[in-house]
Scaffold this motif. Structure first.
Motif, PDB file in Angstrom:
ATOM      1  N   THR A  74       0.856  -1.186   0.000  1.00 25.33           N
ATOM      2  CA  THR A  74       0.000   0.000   0.000  1.00 25.33           C
ATOM      3  C   THR A  74       0.890   1.234   0.000  1.00 25.33           C
ATOM      4  OG1 THR A  74      -1.701  -1.197   1.227  1.00 25.33           O
ATOM      5  CG2 THR A  74      -1.837   1.215   1.204  1.00 25.33           C
ATOM      6  N   GLN A  77      -2.383   5.138   2.368  1.00 20.78           N
ATOM      7  CA  GLN A  77      -3.658   4.742   2.940  1.00 20.78           C
ATOM      8  C   GLN A  77      -4.631   5.910   2.887  1.00 20.78           C
ATOM      9  OE1 GLN A  77      -4.573   1.884   3.805  1.00 20.78           O
ATOM     10  NE2 GLN A  77      -2.837   0.650   4.554  1.00 20.78           N
ATOM     11  N   THR A  78      -5.894   5.595   2.691  1.00 19.28           N
ATOM     12  CA  THR A  78      -6.910   6.642   2.784  1.00 19.28           C
ATOM     13  C   THR A  78      -7.123   7.006   4.255  1.00 19.28           C
ATOM     14  OG1 THR A  78      -8.667   4.994   2.863  1.00 19.28           O
ATOM     15  CG2 THR A  78      -8.038   5.796   0.695  1.00 19.28           C
ATOM     16  N   ASN A  80      -9.712   7.189   6.086  1.00 13.92           N
ATOM     17  CA  ASN A  80     -10.694   6.417   6.866  1.00 13.92           C
ATOM     18  C   ASN A  80     -10.396   4.928   6.859  1.00 13.92           C
ATOM     19  OD1 ASN A  80     -11.240   5.918   4.241  1.00 13.92           O
ATOM     20  ND2 ASN A  80     -13.464   6.243   4.363  1.00 13.92           N
ATOM     21  N   ASN A  81      -9.221   4.554   6.456  1.00 11.65           N
ATOM     22  CA  ASN A  81      -8.858   3.136   6.390  1.00 11.65           C
ATOM     23  C   ASN A  81      -7.675   2.865   7.306  1.00 11.65           C
ATOM     24  OD1 ASN A  81      -8.956   0.512   5.639  1.00 11.65           O
ATOM     25  ND2 ASN A  81      -8.082   0.809   3.597  1.00 11.65           N
ATOM     26  N   PHE A  83      -7.391   0.693   9.587  1.00 14.78           N
ATOM     27  CA  PHE A  83      -7.188  -0.689  10.013  1.00 14.78           C
ATOM     28  C   PHE A  83      -6.489  -1.548   8.952  1.00 14.78           C
ATOM     29  CE2 PHE A  83     -11.140   0.736  12.184  1.00 14.78           C
ATOM     30  CZ  PHE A  83     -10.633   0.787  13.466  1.00 14.78           C
ATOM     31  N   ALA A  84      -6.207  -0.964   7.792  1.00 10.21           N
ATOM     32  CA  ALA A  84      -5.601  -1.757   6.717  1.00 10.21           C
ATOM     33  C   ALA A  84      -4.094  -1.848   6.911  1.00 10.21           C
ATOM     34  CB  ALA A  84      -5.915  -1.142   5.350  1.00 10.21           C
ATOM     35  N   ASP A  86      -0.103  -2.075   5.766  1.00 12.09           N
ATOM     36  CA  ASP A  86       0.634  -1.414   4.691  1.00 12.09           C
ATOM     37  C   ASP A  86       1.056  -2.405   3.606  1.00 12.09           C
ATOM     38  OD1 ASP A  86       0.377   0.992   5.957  1.00 12.09           O
ATOM     39  OD2 ASP A  86       2.267   0.795   7.059  1.00 12.09           O
ATOM     40  N   SER A 289      -3.479   1.227  16.368  1.00  7.25           N
ATOM     41  CA  SER A 289      -4.926   1.049  16.198  1.00  7.25           C
ATOM     42  C   SER A 289      -5.431  -0.008  17.153  1.00  7.25           C
ATOM     43  CB  SER A 289      -5.231   0.627  14.752  1.00  7.25           C
ATOM     44  OG  SER A 289      -4.738  -0.680  14.540  1.00  7.25           O
TER      45      SER A 289
END
Length: 532
Positions: A74, A77-78, A80-81, A83-84, A86, A289
């Motif tokens: 990634t 990251q956006t 609002n994301n 929890f994703a 990298d 997070s």
């Protein structure tokens, strides 16, 4: 044992092959073509390709497995994301084994196996056709060499006639018309000789095309034994043993299996499935997070039974069934068509062989009668009761009958062999060519590949098997002297001593193909065949 009746034919060819080293026999030509002709080597390769259809069809009923993997990075990251991760690695593997296909796999395998059997029968037909072509090319060279020799002898005789006519004209014994007639007939004979030489070159080049090497001194072939006594016997044997009929029947049977396979397209499929997954976030799953405590990697397994039940496919299954049925109908009609062709071939071959035998018999009578006639006309010319034109006509008639006899002997032999081929009795095993080493075994490759299930494997890089003929020399019409073709009746010029004529002495036999070799068997005990 299959085709036991031709054991004698093989023995005859074997004896012929043991002849002198300075001459080439028909058996040697057959062996060379069997090993190096591109038509038959290509047919063998095509059959090996058909062999592979069996493991291809069987593969549909064996387990299959697949694996997939991916790596994702990634770059941004956006907002609002949160929890994703990298970056991450994902992997998945599945195994599937069909357990119920309602006969689709079984019938596909049977269709492939049946087509392999049809391919073997077609290969046998190719082999018989090749041998028939070899025999025809071999006999064409023998015939055309004899025709050239006969025409050369005719030109020599007419040249002697022309010179004798000029000499007699000088002393006032003949007219200028007699000289002109002799000169014209000699010029015509030279033109006929050139045509015969061109035909000989064409036959020799065709021999190279089929056999793969220039024709040397060809010996006369052995007689063909075990030819049928009646047309009915020949037809019965052909219907039972002709490989083309067998190939058509096998192709018909294969289409029946195809129809059964097509009917399964609308039936369900049941299979056993198992799979596994693996993921790894490479410690990039946001440490600040709430999911920081989640595992960074893990794996899982699944297993179950899969059912595929077609509900509606737009009419495709029904169309495939109808299509298969139409092709089955076509294959059925092809069997009848092939059978008709074989019957017609056998009957016409039988009639042509009988006709050639009759032509041989009448030509032998004509040659002997024309030889006596020439002697008589020359004797009568010496006492003034015959003209030079009478002599020229008698010489031409003798030449024509000699050429007809040579041609008829060629036609009889080729016709007989063509009949054996149509009866399914002109293959390598029938001709006793087994002592050349191992014959090509089509079953060996099938046994080698039919149970192979590995995805990794291949045969060696294909290399040429048939020999090229680009390096063979261009053929010429040169023929050697053949005492059997030299006719003493043409050795004396017009005006020779009439006492040389001895009607009480039986005329010599008609010219045959080669010196010291067995001529074509002309006894009417076993009639047969058409020239190819």
């Amino acid at each position: 044992m299959r085709r036991f009746l031709l054991t004698t034919a093989g023995a005859v060819l074997a004896v012929a092959g043991a002849g002198g080293a300075s001459a080439e026999t028909l058996r040697e030509a057959l062996i060379r073509a069997y090993r190096t002709n591109p038509t038959i080597t290509g047919a063998r390769a095509d059959l090996r390709a058909q062999d592979e259809n069996v493991p291809i069809a069987r593969a549909s009923g064996l387990p299959s497995s697949t694996a997939q993997g991916s790596f994702t990075e990634t770059l941004r990251q956006t907002g609002n994301n949160i929890f994703a991760p990298d970056r991450q690695i994902n992997g998945q593997a599945t195994v599937s084994y069909p357990i119920i296909a309602f006969g689709a796999v079984k019938n596909s395998v049977r269709a492939a196996e049946t087509r392999v059997e049809a391919g073997r029968a077609n290969l046998r037909g190719t082999e018989a056709n090749l041998f028939t072509d070899v025999v025809a090319a071999y006999m064409d060279v023998i015939r055309d060499e004899a025709v050239v020799a006969l025409n050369q002898q005719n030109v020599r005789a007419l040249s002697v006639n022309f010179q004798a006519s000029r000499d007699r004209f000088e002393v006032g014994d003949l007219t200028r018309t007699d000289v002109a007639q002799s000169e014209a007939r000699r010029a015509l004979a030279e033109g006929q000789l050139r045509q015969a030489e061109a035909q000989l070159i064409a036959s020799r080049e065709n021999y190279i095309r089929i056999v793969g090497a220039p024709a040397g001194t060809l010996e006369s072939p052995p007689a063909l034994p075990n030819l049928p006594d009646t047309t009915a016997t020949a037809v019965t044997t052909a219907l039972a043993e002709n490989p083309l009929i067998e190939a058509a029947e096998k192709a018909r049977d294969a289409t029946r299996y195809d129809t059964r396979v097509a009917r399964t397209a609308k039936l369900p499929r049941i299979s056993v499935q198992a799979g596994g997954t693996y993921y790894n976030f490479l410690n990039t799953l946001g440490s600040s997070s709430p999911v920081a405590a989640a595992p960074q990697s893990d794996y899982g397994f699944t297993a179950g039974i899969g059912l595929t039940l077609p509900l509606y496919q737009g009419g495709r299954p029904a169309a495939q069934v109808r299509q298969s049925q139409a092709r089955e109908s076509q294959a059925i009609e092809q069997v009848t068509s092939t059978e008709r062709g074989v019957i017609a071939q056998v009957r016409s071959a039988y009639a042509s062989w009988q006709s050639a035998q009759q032509v041989i018999a009448s030509s032998e009578v004509a040659v002997n009668a024309n030889r006596l006639s020439l002697e008589g006309v020359r004797a009568e010319n010496s006492v003034g009761t015959r003209t030079i034109l009478d002599i020229l006509n008698a010489e031409q008639e003798l030449l024509n009958s000699q050429v007809t006899l040579v041609t008829a002997r060629r036609n009889a032999y080729v016709a007989g062999f063509a009949l054996l081929a149509a009866m399914g009795r002109a293959e390598a095993n029938d001709l006793n060519l087994t002592d050349i080493g191992s014959l090509y075994d089509p079953v060996a490759n099938y046994d080698r590949v039919r149970r192979k299930i590995g995805d990794w494997g291949s045969d060696p890089e294909p290399l040429p098997v048939a020999t090229r003929t680009v390096d063979t020399p261009a053929q010429t019409p040169i023929v050697g002297r053949n005492p059997e073709l030299e006719d003493p009746a043409l050795a004396r010029p017009p005006g020779a001593d009439p006492a040389a004529l001895n009607p009480g002495t039986p005329p010599q036999g008609a010219p045959a193909g080669r010196t010291g070799s067995q001529s074509v068997d002309t006894t009417p005990a076993n009639p047969s065949g058409t020239p190819r």
